[in-house]
Design a protein around this motif. Structure first.
Motif, PDB file in Angstrom:
ATOM      1  N   LEU A  72       0.831  -1.211   0.000  1.00  0.00           N
ATOM      2  CA  LEU A  72       0.000   0.000   0.000  1.00  0.00           C
ATOM      3  C   LEU A  72       0.864   1.258   0.000  1.00  0.00           C
ATOM      4  O   LEU A  72       0.535   2.237  -0.659  1.00  0.00           O
ATOM      5  CB  LEU A  72      -0.949   0.010   1.199  1.00  0.00           C
ATOM      6  CG  LEU A  72      -2.171  -0.894   1.096  1.00  0.00           C
ATOM      7  CD1 LEU A  72      -3.000  -0.807   2.373  1.00  0.00           C
ATOM      8  CD2 LEU A  72      -3.012  -0.557  -0.118  1.00  0.00           C
ATOM      9  N   SER A  73       1.948   1.214   0.725  1.00  0.00           N
ATOM     10  CA  SER A  73       2.862   2.354   0.760  1.00  0.00           C
ATOM     11  C   SER A  73       3.473   2.598  -0.620  1.00  0.00           C
ATOM     12  O   SER A  73       3.555   3.741  -1.087  1.00  0.00           O
ATOM     13  CB  SER A  73       3.951   2.107   1.800  1.00  0.00           C
ATOM     14  OG  SER A  73       4.847   3.190   1.832  1.00  0.00           O
ATOM     15  N   ALA A  85       0.791   3.980  -2.896  1.00  0.00           N
ATOM     16  CA  ALA A  85       0.546   5.396  -2.595  1.00  0.00           C
ATOM     17  C   ALA A  85       1.609   6.273  -3.244  1.00  0.00           C
ATOM     18  O   ALA A  85       1.297   7.311  -3.841  1.00  0.00           O
ATOM     19  CB  ALA A  85       0.519   5.626  -1.084  1.00  0.00           C
ATOM     20  N   ASP A  86       2.865   5.846  -3.166  1.00  0.00           N
ATOM     21  CA  ASP A  86       3.952   6.594  -3.801  1.00  0.00           C
ATOM     22  C   ASP A  86       3.745   6.652  -5.315  1.00  0.00           C
ATOM     23  O   ASP A  86       3.903   7.705  -5.939  1.00  0.00           O
ATOM     24  CB  ASP A  86       5.302   5.945  -3.473  1.00  0.00           C
ATOM     25  CG  ASP A  86       6.456   6.634  -4.184  1.00  0.00           C
ATOM     26  OD1 ASP A  86       6.707   7.824  -3.892  1.00  0.00           O
ATOM     27  OD2 ASP A  86       7.096   5.982  -5.040  1.00  0.00           O
ATOM     28  N   VAL A 137       0.898   6.304  -7.046  1.00  0.00           N
ATOM     29  CA  VAL A 137      -0.270   7.127  -7.377  1.00  0.00           C
ATOM     30  C   VAL A 137       0.072   8.615  -7.246  1.00  0.00           C
ATOM     31  O   VAL A 137      -0.285   9.418  -8.107  1.00  0.00           O
ATOM     32  CB  VAL A 137      -1.485   6.766  -6.477  1.00  0.00           C
ATOM     33  CG1 VAL A 137      -2.607   7.779  -6.626  1.00  0.00           C
ATOM     34  CG2 VAL A 137      -1.982   5.372  -6.804  1.00  0.00           C
ATOM     35  N   GLU A 138       0.798   8.973  -6.203  1.00  0.00           N
ATOM     36  CA  GLU A 138       1.178  10.367  -6.005  1.00  0.00           C
ATOM     37  C   GLU A 138       2.077  10.863  -7.146  1.00  0.00           C
ATOM     38  O   GLU A 138       1.850  11.938  -7.703  1.00  0.00           O
ATOM     39  CB  GLU A 138       1.882  10.521  -4.660  1.00  0.00           C
ATOM     40  CG  GLU A 138       2.219  11.949  -4.315  1.00  0.00           C
ATOM     41  CD  GLU A 138       2.798  12.066  -2.911  1.00  0.00           C
ATOM     42  OE1 GLU A 138       2.607  13.128  -2.311  1.00  0.00           O
ATOM     43  OE2 GLU A 138       3.436  11.105  -2.425  1.00  0.00           O
ATOM     44  N   TYR A 191       1.881   1.100 -11.554  1.00  0.00           N
ATOM     45  CA  TYR A 191       0.545   1.255 -10.957  1.00  0.00           C
ATOM     46  C   TYR A 191      -0.306   0.010 -11.238  1.00  0.00           C
ATOM     47  O   TYR A 191      -0.937  -0.534 -10.325  1.00  0.00           O
ATOM     48  CB  TYR A 191      -0.118   2.512 -11.525  1.00  0.00           C
ATOM     49  CG  TYR A 191      -1.556   2.684 -11.121  1.00  0.00           C
ATOM     50  CD1 TYR A 191      -1.892   3.177  -9.863  1.00  0.00           C
ATOM     51  CD2 TYR A 191      -2.581   2.381 -12.000  1.00  0.00           C
ATOM     52  CE1 TYR A 191      -3.212   3.344  -9.483  1.00  0.00           C
ATOM     53  CE2 TYR A 191      -3.905   2.547 -11.635  1.00  0.00           C
ATOM     54  CZ  TYR A 191      -4.219   3.027 -10.379  1.00  0.00           C
ATOM     55  OH  TYR A 191      -5.533   3.172 -10.011  1.00  0.00           O
ATOM     56  N   GLN A 245      -5.155   4.646   6.665  1.00  0.00           N
ATOM     57  CA  GLN A 245      -4.351   4.365   5.476  1.00  0.00           C
ATOM     58  C   GLN A 245      -5.250   4.029   4.290  1.00  0.00           C
ATOM     59  O   GLN A 245      -5.015   4.496   3.168  1.00  0.00           O
ATOM     60  CB  GLN A 245      -3.372   3.222   5.753  1.00  0.00           C
ATOM     61  CG  GLN A 245      -2.398   2.989   4.607  1.00  0.00           C
ATOM     62  CD  GLN A 245      -1.390   1.891   4.899  1.00  0.00           C
ATOM     63  OE1 GLN A 245      -1.575   1.085   5.800  1.00  0.00           O
ATOM     64  NE2 GLN A 245      -0.314   1.858   4.124  1.00  0.00           N
ATOM     65  N   GLU A 300      -6.909   7.192   3.073  1.00  0.00           N
ATOM     66  CA  GLU A 300      -5.950   8.004   2.332  1.00  0.00           C
ATOM     67  C   GLU A 300      -5.761   7.454   0.922  1.00  0.00           C
ATOM     68  O   GLU A 300      -5.678   8.214  -0.045  1.00  0.00           O
ATOM     69  CB  GLU A 300      -4.604   8.058   3.073  1.00  0.00           C
ATOM     70  CG  GLU A 300      -3.530   8.859   2.374  1.00  0.00           C
ATOM     71  CD  GLU A 300      -3.840  10.346   2.232  1.00  0.00           C
ATOM     72  OE1 GLU A 300      -3.097  11.016   1.485  1.00  0.00           O
ATOM     73  OE2 GLU A 300      -4.805  10.846   2.827  1.00  0.00           O
ATOM     74  N   MET A 301      -5.708   6.135   0.775  1.00  0.00           N
ATOM     75  CA  MET A 301      -5.585   5.528  -0.551  1.00  0.00           C
ATOM     76  C   MET A 301      -6.811   5.866  -1.406  1.00  0.00           C
ATOM     77  O   MET A 301      -6.676   6.180  -2.584  1.00  0.00           O
ATOM     78  CB  MET A 301      -5.429   4.002  -0.446  1.00  0.00           C
ATOM     79  CG  MET A 301      -4.068   3.550  -0.007  1.00  0.00           C
ATOM     80  SD  MET A 301      -2.708   4.096  -1.079  1.00  0.00           S
ATOM     81  CE  MET A 301      -3.223   3.501  -2.660  1.00  0.00           C
ATOM     82  N   MET A 308      -6.469   9.470  -2.527  1.00  0.00           N
ATOM     83  CA  MET A 308      -5.446   9.596  -3.561  1.00  0.00           C
ATOM     84  C   MET A 308      -5.954   9.081  -4.911  1.00  0.00           C
ATOM     85  O   MET A 308      -5.706   9.687  -5.953  1.00  0.00           O
ATOM     86  CB  MET A 308      -4.175   8.849  -3.151  1.00  0.00           C
ATOM     87  CG  MET A 308      -3.450   9.495  -1.984  1.00  0.00           C
ATOM     88  SD  MET A 308      -2.012   8.536  -1.482  1.00  0.00           S
ATOM     89  CE  MET A 308      -0.841   9.136  -2.691  1.00  0.00           C
ATOM     90  N   HIS A 309      -6.675   7.968  -4.880  1.00  0.00           N
ATOM     91  CA  HIS A 309      -7.213   7.423  -6.120  1.00  0.00           C
ATOM     92  C   HIS A 309      -8.277   8.350  -6.716  1.00  0.00           C
ATOM     93  O   HIS A 309      -8.349   8.506  -7.936  1.00  0.00           O
ATOM     94  CB  HIS A 309      -7.780   6.018  -5.899  1.00  0.00           C
ATOM     95  CG  HIS A 309      -6.754   4.955  -6.080  1.00  0.00           C
ATOM     96  ND1 HIS A 309      -6.033   4.448  -5.034  1.00  0.00           N
ATOM     97  CD2 HIS A 309      -6.303   4.325  -7.189  1.00  0.00           C
ATOM     98  CE1 HIS A 309      -5.195   3.552  -5.485  1.00  0.00           C
ATOM     99  NE2 HIS A 309      -5.327   3.454  -6.789  1.00  0.00           N
TER     100      HIS A 309
END
Length: 157
Positions: free
Chosen positions: A23-24, A27-28, A30-31, A66, A87, A90-91, A94-95
């Motif tokens: 997931l981390s 997240a990186d 996607v960002e 991705y 978490q 937050e995902m 971000m999505h």
């Protein structure tokens, strides 16, 4: 193994810690991908097409990463489900931001492509009109509109 048949080997289940790391990493990705898409949209809007093209490699690499990460997440539903709610929220945020940026990017790229095609069509018709013979029919009228001239476009310059 028979031709056309695939043997599916089950993937080992991820541990809770491995799912957190996945997931981390997602997240990186996607960002970073959102940042590239937003920058590409900005550049295309401002007419900086060469600079926008320079982002294609990074955009492609991040898109591939991705897709791999999303596939891994979908295969680890149980380990993902036990991650901290913050978490996961937050995902989702971000999505949602990525989808919004991607929708805008696709609209801007589609508009730019449409404008470019219209301009090229106009240039081709102008060239075809100049090259057409100036003849008249039996009534003294000009023959129909000339066809557009064939064109080739090089993307290497």
């Amino acid at each position: 193994m028979h031709a056309g048949r695939h043997v599916h080997t089950p993937r080992p289940q991820l541990s809770v810690e491995e799912a957190a790391a996945l997931l981390s990493r997602l997240a990186d990705t996607v960002e970073r991908l959102t940042g590239v898409v937003v920058e590409e949209t900005r550049l295309v809007r401002s007419g900086a097409y060469q600079a926008a093209r320079a982002l294609e490699g990074e955009k492609g690499a991040l898109s591939s990463r991705y897709m791999l990460d999303v596939g891994a997440v979908s295969g680890a539903v149980d380990a993902i489900a036990v991650q901290p709610r913050e978490q996961l929220d937050e995902m989702e945020r971000m999505h949602a931001a990525f989808r919004t940026a991607l929708d805008e990017n696709l609209a801007v790229l589609g508009t730019a492509r449409s404008v470019a095609e219209s301009l090229l069509r106009g240039v081709s018709e102008e060239i075809g009109g100049r090259a057409a013979p100036k003849t008249y029919d039996a009534r003294g009228g000009a023959y129909g509109r000339p066809a557009a001239a064939p064109m080739a476009l090089s993307r290497t310059s």
